[in-house]
Write a protein that holds these residues in place. Structure first.
Motif, PDB file in Angstrom:
ATOM      1  N   GLU A 225       0.903  -1.259  -0.052  1.00 53.72           N
ATOM      2  CA  GLU A 225       0.032   0.037   0.127  1.00 53.72           C
ATOM      3  C   GLU A 225       0.943   1.369  -0.003  1.00 53.72           C
ATOM      4  OE1 GLU A 225      -2.971   1.763   2.951  1.00 53.72           O
ATOM      5  OE2 GLU A 225      -4.048   0.298   1.972  1.00 53.72           O
ATOM      6  N   GLU A 226       1.854   1.386   0.872  1.00 54.51           N
ATOM      7  CA  GLU A 226       2.360   2.611   0.757  1.00 54.51           C
ATOM      8  C   GLU A 226       3.915   2.407   0.930  1.00 54.51           C
ATOM      9  OE1 GLU A 226       1.623   5.297   4.432  1.00 54.51           O
ATOM     10  OE2 GLU A 226      -0.426   4.450   4.649  1.00 54.51           O
ATOM     11  N   ASP A 227       4.656   3.766   0.855  1.00 57.64           N
ATOM     12  CA  ASP A 227       6.116   3.685   0.744  1.00 57.64           C
ATOM     13  C   ASP A 227       6.649   3.319   2.206  1.00 57.64           C
ATOM     14  OD1 ASP A 227       5.269   6.239   1.860  1.00 57.64           O
ATOM     15  OD2 ASP A 227       6.442   7.191   0.471  1.00 57.64           O
ATOM     16  N   LYS A 228       5.991   3.460   3.426  1.00 56.89           N
ATOM     17  CA  LYS A 228       6.373   3.407   4.466  1.00 56.89           C
ATOM     18  C   LYS A 228       6.484   1.774   5.028  1.00 56.89           C
ATOM     19  CE  LYS A 228       3.229   6.368   6.628  1.00 56.89           C
ATOM     20  NZ  LYS A 228       2.624   6.776   7.695  1.00 56.89           N
TER      21      LYS A 228
ATOM     22  N   MET B 111       5.437   6.258  16.328  1.00 54.42           N
ATOM     23  CA  MET B 111       6.522   6.139  14.931  1.00 54.42           C
ATOM     24  C   MET B 111       5.532   6.077  13.785  1.00 54.42           C
ATOM     25  SD  MET B 111       9.381   3.697  16.127  1.00 54.42           S
ATOM     26  CE  MET B 111      10.646   4.363  14.893  1.00 54.42           C
ATOM     27  N   SER B 112       4.208   6.574  13.892  1.00 58.67           N
ATOM     28  CA  SER B 112       3.381   6.626  12.746  1.00 58.67           C
ATOM     29  C   SER B 112       3.889   7.352  11.473  1.00 58.67           C
ATOM     30  CB  SER B 112       2.048   7.052  13.083  1.00 58.67           C
ATOM     31  OG  SER B 112       2.175   8.302  13.471  1.00 58.67           O
ATOM     32  N   ASP B 113       4.874   8.338  11.744  1.00 58.91           N
ATOM     33  CA  ASP B 113       5.439   9.219  10.621  1.00 58.91           C
ATOM     34  C   ASP B 113       6.393   8.179   9.710  1.00 58.91           C
ATOM     35  OD1 ASP B 113       3.908  11.226  11.272  1.00 58.91           O
ATOM     36  OD2 ASP B 113       5.448  12.159  12.000  1.00 58.91           O
ATOM     37  N   SER B 114       6.843   7.157  10.175  1.00 63.79           N
ATOM     38  CA  SER B 114       7.931   6.282   9.680  1.00 63.79           C
ATOM     39  C   SER B 114       7.582   4.879   9.394  1.00 63.79           C
ATOM     40  CB  SER B 114       9.096   6.481  10.414  1.00 63.79           C
ATOM     41  OG  SER B 114       9.100   5.842  11.631  1.00 63.79           O
ATOM     42  N   VAL B 115       6.512   4.318  10.219  1.00 64.50           N
ATOM     43  CA  VAL B 115       6.028   2.982   9.976  1.00 64.50           C
ATOM     44  C   VAL B 115       4.722   2.668  10.127  1.00 64.50           C
ATOM     45  CG1 VAL B 115       6.619   2.151  12.049  1.00 64.50           C
ATOM     46  CG2 VAL B 115       7.155   0.531  10.597  1.00 64.50           C
ATOM     47  N   ARG B 116       4.253   1.686   9.267  1.00 65.81           N
ATOM     48  CA  ARG B 116       2.777   1.423   9.812  1.00 65.81           C
ATOM     49  C   ARG B 116       2.966   0.118  10.633  1.00 65.81           C
ATOM     50  NH1 ARG B 116       0.097  -0.320   4.879  1.00 65.81           N
ATOM     51  NH2 ARG B 116       2.086  -0.862   4.140  1.00 65.81           N
ATOM     52  N   VAL B 117       2.041  -0.132  11.456  1.00 68.22           N
ATOM     53  CA  VAL B 117       1.959  -1.323  12.176  1.00 68.22           C
ATOM     54  C   VAL B 117       0.758  -2.188  12.167  1.00 68.22           C
ATOM     55  CG1 VAL B 117       2.268  -2.307  14.658  1.00 68.22           C
ATOM     56  CG2 VAL B 117       3.535  -0.083  13.741  1.00 68.22           C
ATOM     57  N   GLY B 118       0.891  -3.466  11.875  1.00 65.65           N
ATOM     58  CA  GLY B 118      -0.177  -4.547  11.894  1.00 65.65           C
ATOM     59  C   GLY B 118      -0.150  -5.625  12.712  1.00 65.65           C
ATOM     60  N   LYS B 119      -1.149  -6.288  12.911  1.00 63.89           N
ATOM     61  CA  LYS B 119      -1.254  -7.487  13.738  1.00 63.89           C
ATOM     62  C   LYS B 119      -1.828  -8.593  13.099  1.00 63.89           C
ATOM     63  CE  LYS B 119      -1.002  -5.252  18.255  1.00 63.89           C
ATOM     64  NZ  LYS B 119      -1.007  -5.811  19.760  1.00 63.89           N
TER      65      LYS B 119
ATOM     66  N   LEU C 203      13.448  -2.375  19.419  1.00 62.43           N
ATOM     67  CA  LEU C 203      12.613  -2.514  18.205  1.00 62.43           C
ATOM     68  C   LEU C 203      12.523  -1.176  17.394  1.00 62.43           C
ATOM     69  CD1 LEU C 203       9.511  -4.312  20.037  1.00 62.43           C
ATOM     70  CD2 LEU C 203      11.082  -5.208  18.646  1.00 62.43           C
ATOM     71  N   ILE C 204      12.774   0.094  18.040  1.00 59.99           N
ATOM     72  CA  ILE C 204      12.765   1.283  17.565  1.00 59.99           C
ATOM     73  C   ILE C 204      14.250   1.216  16.727  1.00 59.99           C
ATOM     74  CG2 ILE C 204      13.328   3.684  17.780  1.00 59.99           C
ATOM     75  CD1 ILE C 204      11.404   3.442  20.463  1.00 59.99           C
ATOM     76  N   THR C 205      15.204   0.641  17.193  1.00 58.72           N
ATOM     77  CA  THR C 205      16.418   0.714  16.578  1.00 58.72           C
ATOM     78  C   THR C 205      16.533  -0.515  15.120  1.00 58.72           C
ATOM     79  OG1 THR C 205      17.960   0.903  18.633  1.00 58.72           O
ATOM     80  CG2 THR C 205      18.918  -0.225  16.859  1.00 58.72           C
ATOM     81  N   MET C 206      15.647  -1.482  15.268  1.00 60.99           N
ATOM     82  CA  MET C 206      15.316  -2.285  14.268  1.00 60.99           C
ATOM     83  C   MET C 206      14.649  -1.826  13.224  1.00 60.99           C
ATOM     84  SD  MET C 206      13.459  -5.963  14.425  1.00 60.99           S
ATOM     85  CE  MET C 206      11.824  -5.276  14.118  1.00 60.99           C
TER      86      MET C 206
END
Length: 107
Positions: free
Chosen positions: A17-20, A48-56, A98-101
């Motif tokens: 979907e996105e470039d993130k 971190m919504s500006d740099s990554v999307r998170v799903g479960k 996790l942030i570092t990863m």
């Protein structure tokens, strides 16, 4: 930023979907470590919504996704960038790790 509930029906669309990058948490309701990691994943989604999307992905409801990505233990976090796996973490990890990863693999 809301967490995305991922299923076999929407997974590929979300992946493209996105470039993130997309961070995916593979979990199950009966998994104690998953319950420990869940608030950290929620914080990452918000902060971190500006740099990554998170799903479960609930592996009990979507076992084919867990199988597709070789998830043998939960919780497992997989970071996808441009549709490809770029990082993976198994077990409960400190938020800072996790942030570092995410940051190291999102460039």
């Amino acid at each position: 930023m809301d967490l995305i509930t991922l299923t076999k029906d929407n997974f590929n669309n979300q992946l493209q979907e996105e470039d993130k990058p997309l961070l995916v948490d593979f979990w199950a309701s009966w998994c104690g470590p998953c319950r420990m990691l869940s608030p950290i994943v929620d914080e990452l989604a918000a902060e971190m919504s500006d740099s990554v999307r998170v799903g479960k992905v609930n592996i009990d409801e979507n076992p084919e996704l867990a199988e597709q990505f070789g998830v043998m233990s939960i919780p497992t976090l997989i970071l996808f960038k441009d549709g490809e796996v770029v990082a993976q973490s198994v077990g409960v990890q400190p938020k800072a790790d996790l942030i570092t990863m995410i940051e190291e693999n999102s460039k």
